[in-house]
Scaffold this motif. Structure first.
Motif, PDB file in Angstrom:
ATOM      1  N   GLY A 369      28.834  20.954  23.927  1.00 32.76           N
ATOM      2  CA  GLY A 369      29.540  20.385  22.780  1.00 32.76           C
ATOM      3  C   GLY A 369      30.942  19.946  23.100  1.00 32.76           C
ATOM      4  N   ASP A 370      31.896  20.443  22.316  1.00 28.66           N
ATOM      5  CA  ASP A 370      33.300  20.051  22.450  1.00 28.66           C
ATOM      6  C   ASP A 370      33.859  20.416  23.823  1.00 28.66           C
ATOM      7  OD1 ASP A 370      36.427  21.238  21.476  1.00 28.66           O
ATOM      8  OD2 ASP A 370      35.866  19.123  21.326  1.00 28.66           O
ATOM      9  N   THR A 371      33.452  21.582  24.346  1.00 28.39           N
ATOM     10  CA  THR A 371      33.943  22.002  25.668  1.00 28.39           C
ATOM     11  C   THR A 371      33.483  21.033  26.749  1.00 28.39           C
ATOM     12  OG1 THR A 371      33.943  24.332  25.015  1.00 28.39           O
ATOM     13  CG2 THR A 371      33.943  23.858  27.369  1.00 28.39           C
ATOM     14  N   PHE A 372      32.213  20.623  26.679  1.00 26.93           N
ATOM     15  CA  PHE A 372      31.703  19.672  27.673  1.00 26.93           C
ATOM     16  C   PHE A 372      32.444  18.336  27.578  1.00 26.93           C
ATOM     17  CE2 PHE A 372      29.014  16.028  28.626  1.00 26.93           C
ATOM     18  CZ  PHE A 372      28.689  16.277  29.947  1.00 26.93           C
ATOM     19  N   ASP A 373      32.677  17.863  26.359  1.00 25.94           N
ATOM     20  CA  ASP A 373      33.368  16.573  26.171  1.00 25.94           C
ATOM     21  C   ASP A 373      34.772  16.614  26.777  1.00 25.94           C
ATOM     22  OD1 ASP A 373      31.171  15.552  24.851  1.00 25.94           O
ATOM     23  OD2 ASP A 373      31.936  16.049  22.850  1.00 25.94           O
ATOM     24  N   LYS A 374      35.457  17.715  26.528  1.00 26.56           N
ATOM     25  CA  LYS A 374      36.815  17.841  27.076  1.00 26.56           C
ATOM     26  C   LYS A 374      36.790  17.928  28.606  1.00 26.56           C
ATOM     27  CE  LYS A 374      38.838  20.144  23.020  1.00 26.56           C
ATOM     28  NZ  LYS A 374      39.363  21.427  22.491  1.00 26.56           N
TER      29      LYS A 374
END
Length: 584
Positions: A369-374
């Motif tokens: 999710g957000d961690t992967f995107d960052k």
């Protein structure tokens, strides 16, 4: 005819066939075929084969142990073509022995064969270093050292530097290591210190009006040994310049060191990059980066700021991305073992991305999710990439990540071959905290802080940078230097921040303090380490291999048996009483 030789053992060729010559050297090998004998006679320059075919002379040679020194007189003969030795310069000729004189006979069994000395355990080699140095490979390194020194001197002379020797018996100086102290006989209770560097003297030379000074300086520091650091003593090309700025010194380092590596090295010399200290720590985890390694460290703390992974909470998180297309699970396990056993880390988190960008690895469920995107925005992730994560307080995270980067580069065979990758590390912090949280100098205490007195008076000391710089090559620090502080007010304030009173500064550095009151020019300098330069130029990883008489890894001279106890009379002469138990 000369008493000992008309030629050296690397000099004779086919042009000398028929001449009667005299050679002296060491008996290296004897090949006894019964009715004929071949002897390799070796000296500093090379080797010549001696032919012995008379029974009386053969019997005489049979009584001469290998490594004895002899003088041989005889006629130069051309070898049969099928007996040429193309591995030596004198391989097309031999000398027929007519007279043999023993000059120095070996009296004891040899502790090892000279030709195989490099395969012998190091303590035995150092105990019999005079034999070890007869080994051609090792002998050539010491000769090469002389060539490096001559080259450096020539280059400094060409640039207008004046060679001046400074004292060996000096005063104690805060250079960052323990001093070697020398008691005074004439002044009871007082001590000289062997110089950790000629720091104060070279600054005094600038104040004395010498525009450019240099010397091949012996330096003495009571430090623990390392493979790349000689214990106790080392040599550096020490130099100082007046009316210059930082860039002037860097240019001299680039000209002198760069051209020396170009002339005497076997690899390509890179451009000399300039990397700020903070950037070096962020990207490489060290202020001595090996730029042959293409891997870089990225800060990914931001990516995990909202993560449920508690191990990363309130930590600085560093990441190293690798191409893992040919890497097995065993590789990740071995890297984790390395981190825990060699670096004393609690573990080494990692993830790997498949062709479809699905994630596996020790913390795979937290990289979504957000961690992967960052992470992707920071690392630009691709299929078959893998990422190692290092989480800790900032300084330890940088250090551990730097060590993991080095190990990955080695295990993945990523280091560039046949190149010397140079860089200058600049903008060092003026101060740092010691283990007790006390402010101390982080580099050279005589450096000029950026911003001068105003910065010292108004800024947080830990935010002040200095005009200090290191020269680094292939992960080794080759030189350190700085623009010097030549103003008394700045000097006093700089030392005051580090805990020294004005009175202590005047007392400890009285000569320099006094000289500054008589008009000091702006000056700067540096000091490349000669032993490390030669170590790199000869592709050695152990600095003891390029020093004629090194100490061992415990700082002992096994040849001369130093350090050693001295007599009570000697101690009384220098007014010293020992408080040492179990004296032997």
């Amino acid at each position: 005819m000369h008493k000992y030789r008309t030629h050296n053992c690397n000099e004779l060729g086919e042009a000398n066939v028929g001449e009667v010559v005299k050679l002296s050297g060491f008996v290296r090998t004897i090949r006894d075929l019964g009715s004929v004998m071949f002897v390799d006679l070796v000296d500093h320059f090379g080797v010549t084969q001696i032919l012995v075919n008379e029974e009386e002379k053969i019997e005489k040679f049979r009584k001469i142990p290998e490594e004895s020194t002899v003088c041989v007189t005889g006629k130069v003969l051309k070898r049969d073509e099928e007996n040429y030795n193309n591995n030596i310069k004198t391989g097309t000729i031999e000398v027929l022995a007519d007279n043999i004189e023993v000059l120095g006979k070996v009296q004891k069994p040899l502790p090892f064969t000279v030709e195989d000395s490099s395969k012998v355990r190091e303590d035995l080699r150092l105990e019999y270093r005079f034999l070890d140095l007869r080994n051609e490979r090792i002998h050539k390194k010491i000769v090469f050292r002389s060539k490096v020194l001559k080259t450096l001197r020539n280059k400094m002379d060409e640039l207008g530097f004046v060679e001046i020797q400074t004292p060996i018996l000096a005063n104690s100086s805060p250079e960052g290591a323990r001093d070697f102290l020398v008691p005074s006989r004439l002044h009871p209770g007082e001590f000289y210190a062997l110089p950790q560097a000629p720091q104060q003297f070279k600054q005094l030379l600038m104040i004395s009006g010498f525009d450019k000074y240099y010397q091949i300086a012996p330096c003495f520091r009571d430090e623990d040994p390392r493979a790349d650091r000689s214990p106790g003593e080392f040599y550096q090309l020490d130099f100082e310049m007046s009316f210059v700025e930082q860039e002037d010194v860097l240019n001299v380092l680039e000209k002198v060191v760069g051209s020396t590596f170009e002339e005497l090295g076997t690899k390509k010399v890179s451009e000399f990059q300039r990397i700020p200290f903070k950037e070096a720590m962020e990207k490489y985890g060290t202020d001595k980066p090996d730029l042959r390694n293409p891997l870089e460290i990225c800060d990914v703390t931001y990516a995990f700021e909202n993560s449920d992974f508690k191990v990363f909470k309130d930590k600085t998180i560093k990441a190293i991305k690798i191409d893992a297309s040919s890497v097995t699970r065993k590789f990740f396990d071995e890297m984790t073992d390395f981190a825990m056993s060699e670096l004393d880390m609690k573990g080494l988190a990692w993830v790997k991305f498949a062709e479809d960008m699905s994630v596996s690895g020790t913390i795979s469920r937290f990289v979504a999710g957000d961690t992967f995107d960052k992470l992707n925005s920071i690392l630009n992730l691709k299929p078959n990439d893998a990422v190692f994560f290092i989480a800790d307080e900032y300084q330890k995270a940088c250090k551990d990540a730097g060590n993991v980067r080095i190990e990955l580069g080695i295990r993945l065979d990523l280091l560039q071959k046949d190149v010397y990758r140079f860089c200058f590390i600049v903008d060092f912090p003026m101060y740092e905290l010691d283990e007790d949280g006390k402010i101390e100098f982080s580099h050279n205490p005589f450096s000029m802080p950026m911003g001068g007195l105003e910065a010292l008076n108004t800024k947080n000391p830990l935010e002040i940078n200095a005009y200090q710089y290191d020269l680094v090559c292939n992960g080794y620090e080759l030189a350190s230097g700085a623009v010097r502080n030549h103003d008394i007010d700045v000097m006093v304030k700089a030392f005051e921040i580090a805990g020294y009173s004005r009175q202590e500064v005047e007392t400890r550095f009285g000569a320099l303090f006094n000289a500054f009151e008589y008009g000091a020019p702006p000056h700067a300098g540096a000091a490349p380490g000669i032993d490390r330069m030669i170590m790199l130029l000869t592709d050695e990883t152990n600095i003891r291999e390029v020093i004629a008489f090194p100490k061992n890894s415990r700082a002992r001279d096994l040849l001369m048996r130093a350090p050693s106890y001295v007599s009570d009379i000697q101690l009384r002469d220098v007014h010293i009483k020992l408080d040492v138990k179990d004296k032997k």
